[in-house]
Write a protein that holds these residues in place. Sequence first.
Motif, mmCIF file in Angstrom:
data_model
loop_
_atom_site.group_PDB
_atom_site.id
_atom_site.type_symbol
_atom_site.label_atom_id
_atom_site.label_comp_id
_atom_site.label_asym_id
_atom_site.label_seq_id
_atom_site.Cartn_x
_atom_site.Cartn_y
_atom_site.Cartn_z
ATOM 1 N N LEU A 562 4.067 -7.700 5.848
ATOM 2 C CA LEU A 562 4.329 -7.239 4.498
ATOM 3 C C LEU A 562 5.030 -5.688 4.723
ATOM 4 O O LEU A 562 5.906 -5.299 4.074
ATOM 5 N N ALA A 563 4.611 -4.969 5.749
ATOM 6 C CA ALA A 563 4.715 -3.626 5.877
ATOM 7 C C ALA A 563 6.401 -3.662 6.663
ATOM 8 O O ALA A 563 7.240 -2.811 6.199
ATOM 9 N N LYS A 564 6.584 -4.900 7.330
ATOM 10 C CA LYS A 564 7.991 -4.903 7.823
ATOM 11 C C LYS A 564 8.893 -5.311 6.735
ATOM 12 O O LYS A 564 10.173 -4.837 6.857
ATOM 13 N N MET A 565 8.612 -6.164 5.778
ATOM 14 C CA MET A 565 9.387 -6.291 4.598
ATOM 15 C C MET A 565 9.653 -5.014 3.881
ATOM 16 O O MET A 565 10.881 -5.165 3.426
ATOM 17 N N ILE A 566 8.794 -4.321 3.760
ATOM 18 C CA ILE A 566 8.891 -3.054 2.876
ATOM 19 C C ILE A 566 10.007 -2.215 3.622
ATOM 20 O O ILE A 566 11.090 -1.625 2.820
ATOM 21 N N GLU A 567 10.043 -2.056 4.946
ATOM 22 C CA GLU A 567 11.025 -1.174 5.435
ATOM 23 C C GLU A 567 12.330 -1.885 5.635
ATOM 24 O O GLU A 567 13.424 -1.040 5.602
ATOM 25 N N GLU A 568 12.410 -3.139 5.474
ATOM 26 C CA GLU A 568 13.791 -3.847 5.643
ATOM 27 C C GLU A 568 14.267 -3.581 4.208
ATOM 28 O O GLU A 568 15.564 -4.037 4.057
ATOM 29 N N MET A 569 13.425 -3.695 3.136
ATOM 30 C CA MET A 569 13.955 -3.347 1.752
ATOM 31 C C MET A 569 14.352 -1.816 1.473
ATOM 32 O O MET A 569 14.884 -1.577 0.223
ATOM 33 N N GLY A 570 14.425 -1.068 2.554
ATOM 34 C CA GLY A 570 15.098 0.308 2.487
ATOM 35 C C GLY A 570 13.787 1.354 2.097
ATOM 36 O O GLY A 570 14.074 2.591 1.905
ATOM 37 N N TYR A 571 12.708 0.921 2.115
ATOM 38 C CA TYR A 571 11.369 1.840 1.915
ATOM 39 C C TYR A 571 10.916 2.380 3.184
ATOM 40 O O TYR A 571 11.061 1.631 4.238
ATOM 41 N N GLU A 572 9.958 3.272 3.093
ATOM 42 C CA GLU A 572 9.216 3.656 4.415
ATOM 43 C C GLU A 572 7.759 3.451 3.836
ATOM 44 O O GLU A 572 7.186 3.599 2.915
ATOM 45 N N PHE A 573 7.157 2.747 4.991
ATOM 46 C CA PHE A 573 5.824 2.175 4.567
ATOM 47 C C PHE A 573 5.048 3.404 5.151
ATOM 48 O O PHE A 573 4.989 4.018 6.066
ATOM 49 N N SER A 574 3.896 3.456 4.062
ATOM 50 C CA SER A 574 2.654 4.406 4.258
ATOM 51 C C SER A 574 1.369 3.808 4.430
ATOM 52 O O SER A 574 1.221 2.949 3.413
ATOM 53 N N PRO A 575 0.795 3.778 5.473
ATOM 54 C CA PRO A 575 -0.646 3.214 5.549
ATOM 55 C C PRO A 575 -1.643 3.907 4.495
ATOM 56 O O PRO A 575 -2.973 3.102 4.147
ATOM 57 N N ALA A 576 -1.350 4.866 3.898
ATOM 58 C CA ALA A 576 -2.359 5.509 3.070
ATOM 59 C C ALA A 576 -1.660 6.345 1.851
ATOM 60 O O ALA A 576 -0.276 6.378 1.891
ATOM 61 N N VAL A 577 -2.437 6.492 0.759
ATOM 62 C CA VAL A 577 -1.826 7.101 -0.448
ATOM 63 C C VAL A 577 -1.764 8.743 -0.005
ATOM 64 O O VAL A 577 -2.760 9.215 0.127
ATOM 65 N N THR A 578 -0.570 8.860 -0.115
ATOM 66 C CA THR A 578 -0.220 10.559 0.059
ATOM 67 C C THR A 578 0.490 11.129 -1.043
ATOM 68 O O THR A 578 0.813 10.433 -1.935
ATOM 69 N N LYS A 579 0.522 12.561 -1.197
ATOM 70 C CA LYS A 579 0.957 13.251 -2.225
ATOM 71 C C LYS A 579 2.571 12.755 -2.666
ATOM 72 O O LYS A 579 3.057 12.699 -3.677
ATOM 73 N N ASP A 580 3.464 12.378 -1.493
ATOM 74 C CA ASP A 580 4.764 12.037 -1.644
ATOM 75 C C ASP A 580 4.875 10.604 -1.733
ATOM 76 O O ASP A 580 5.946 10.024 -1.758
ATOM 77 N N LEU A 581 4.046 9.707 -2.046
ATOM 78 C CA LEU A 581 4.123 8.251 -2.271
ATOM 79 C C LEU A 581 5.097 7.972 -3.590
ATOM 80 O O LEU A 581 4.677 8.838 -4.574
ATOM 81 N N ALA A 582 5.647 6.947 -3.543
ATOM 82 C CA ALA A 582 6.643 6.765 -4.440
ATOM 83 C C ALA A 582 5.929 5.376 -5.515
ATOM 84 O O ALA A 582 5.877 5.456 -6.598
ATOM 85 N N ILE A 583 5.579 4.309 -4.578
ATOM 86 C CA ILE A 583 4.924 3.265 -5.100
ATOM 87 C C ILE A 583 3.737 2.736 -4.525
ATOM 88 O O ILE A 583 3.518 2.787 -3.261
ATOM 89 N N LEU A 584 2.790 2.219 -5.221
ATOM 90 C CA LEU A 584 1.403 1.725 -4.652
ATOM 91 C C LEU A 584 1.243 0.318 -5.054
ATOM 92 O O LEU A 584 1.437 0.130 -6.429
ATOM 93 N N ILE A 585 1.312 -0.758 -4.340
ATOM 94 C CA ILE A 585 1.590 -2.234 -4.718
ATOM 95 C C ILE A 585 0.032 -2.417 -4.669
ATOM 96 O O ILE A 585 -0.748 -2.065 -3.862
ATOM 97 N N CYS A 586 -0.266 -3.172 -5.549
ATOM 98 C CA CYS A 586 -1.669 -3.792 -5.742
ATOM 99 C C CYS A 586 -1.698 -5.149 -6.370
ATOM 100 O O CYS A 586 -0.637 -5.773 -7.016
#
Length: 621
Positions: A562-586
């Motif tokens: 899933l992380a690889k797919m996120i990056e293929e879609m043009g996003y940067e995968f983050s393993p943790a919730v950080t201040k500059d996070l754009a989207i949290l998938i749940c």
Amino acid sequence: MNSDEIVKLLIEARESYYNTDTPVMTDAEFDDLEEQLRAADPENEYFSSVGSGASTSDKVKHQIPMLSMGKAKNIDDINVWIKRLALNGGEPFIIEPKIDGLSATCRYKNGKLFYVATRGDGEYGQDITHIAEYVKDIPASVKFTKDDIEVRGELYLPRTTEFDTGGRPLRNNCVGLINRKENRGDLKYVRFAVYQLSGSESGDSEAGRIDLLAENGFNAVKYKLVYDAGEIDKFYNLYMECLRSDWEYETDGLIVSVDDRRLFEEIDSRWILDHHHHYAIALKPPAEFRETILNDVVWQVSRQGNLVPVALFEPVVIGGAKLGRATLNNFENVKKLKIEKGDTLIVQRANDVIPFVYGNKSSENRETFSGEIIAVQCPSCGSVPVQSGVHLKCINPECKEQIIQRIIYWVKNCNIENVAEASIRKLFDLGRIKGIKDLYELTEKDFEGIDGFAEKKILNFITEVRSSKRITPAELISRLGIPLVQKKSLVKMGIYTIQGFLDFNDDSYVIGKNIIEWKRDESNLRLLSELLEVLEITDAGQKESSGKVCMTGKGPGKRNDLAKMIEEMGYEFSPAVTKDLAILICDDVNGKSSKLDNARKNGIKLMSYEEFFGDKIIDMK
């Protein structure tokens, strides 16, 4: 000092601590500066960075970030931390030594060693797999699992090492050995103590995982399980009384962590996770002091031209180490201490590790300062230095030592093998190179008459240098030595080309200010121009990221896929919730977990797996 000046000093200290064997300030001074910055500018983006960036060649992206540690100065701070955790009671804490070495991780796939990497900036580390054939504590394979795992620990030199340290701190020597380009046989003296196993379904207890590693031949750290602050205090007193001198490795405190790994994610989810995990904390000891007599002060030149004063004094023993020299940090500190030859200095070994001059007993009632020990000329080129901030600075663009230090910095950050500092100095002294550009124009003929350069060594030297010629704009810019500027920060600044770098003029962030300041120096622009003449700039195909994305809950596939797919879609995968996070998938955007509440509080967009991945989920099934 204002915030920018403090950040500049902190970055210089970080780079020196993590990437060289000559730190420019002590841990105590570093911590004090961080506290000053936190009080003045608590949201400064400096606090979202960890360690120091690895060189951009042969970088390794950590599957799980290697974050730093929150700090406690005493048992009262530990009590505050435990109260914040708000556990149910009865949960054990694990106490481990905080080894002062070089943090590293060993990744194993299908039971075989895949790579060894440093912590770097926490997200990316440097590939140092070459050390595995020398360091006996790093096995080539493991038998207890075929899972994709990471074994994390500290590389260090033991107190009883037979390696000739030259009187310098053990950590400094260890870093120097790991960074060697030649004569790597001495890496046999380096040890690797492990403290963490991740990526394996090997139990929920940190202590249990350490036991598992020990049972399988790893050099595992000693630990103690306790249940409250009183027991932590008791063990800390034992550490102060004897353990820190008995352990074979040097330490700068203890690590206290919740032992139950099942609680980690929930604890971290209560706060923004950027610099350190919240389920563990470092308890640091007070420093040890000794008095001694100052014999002399020597001044060393950095690649930035700063003249760094070093005190030479009558040898003293602190924490089992014999010390005869210690940093005085900078020109302003020498003036503040009113130092003269023959003075009685108070030497401190901060956190049992880095020696520095804490005070000057002889100057307590001294009204004037003669300044006799202040450098009146650069020790390398003889030019008259000028004051720049807290430093004396050599502003001669032709200063030999500055040029050599810049070449060494470039070679290291390009991860060019088979090119040692001694070789660079020989070539420079003989006039075969005068700057970084000349490395790429060397031929076999330039090595004629140089002792120690046989045909094979010459070929390896030239081959290694030329292999670094092909480079992307981001790689080139991030290797120029601009504070905080790394590939990921260039994306944040919207810089994707050399022209974009030259045109950049946005000082909204500290990184931007550092870029603008660097470009104001004409010698820096000349260096860039020279490099562009000999390097082959390639199109990295780098595109602007659509933002950082994190996942929580149960997804429709393996997390790595899933992380690889996120990056293929043009996003940067983050393993943790950080201040500059754009989207949290749940799995449920209406859920009530603390991680989701935290995301809502910080304005982070929540999306379900189905909503984010769309038809790609069908393809996975």
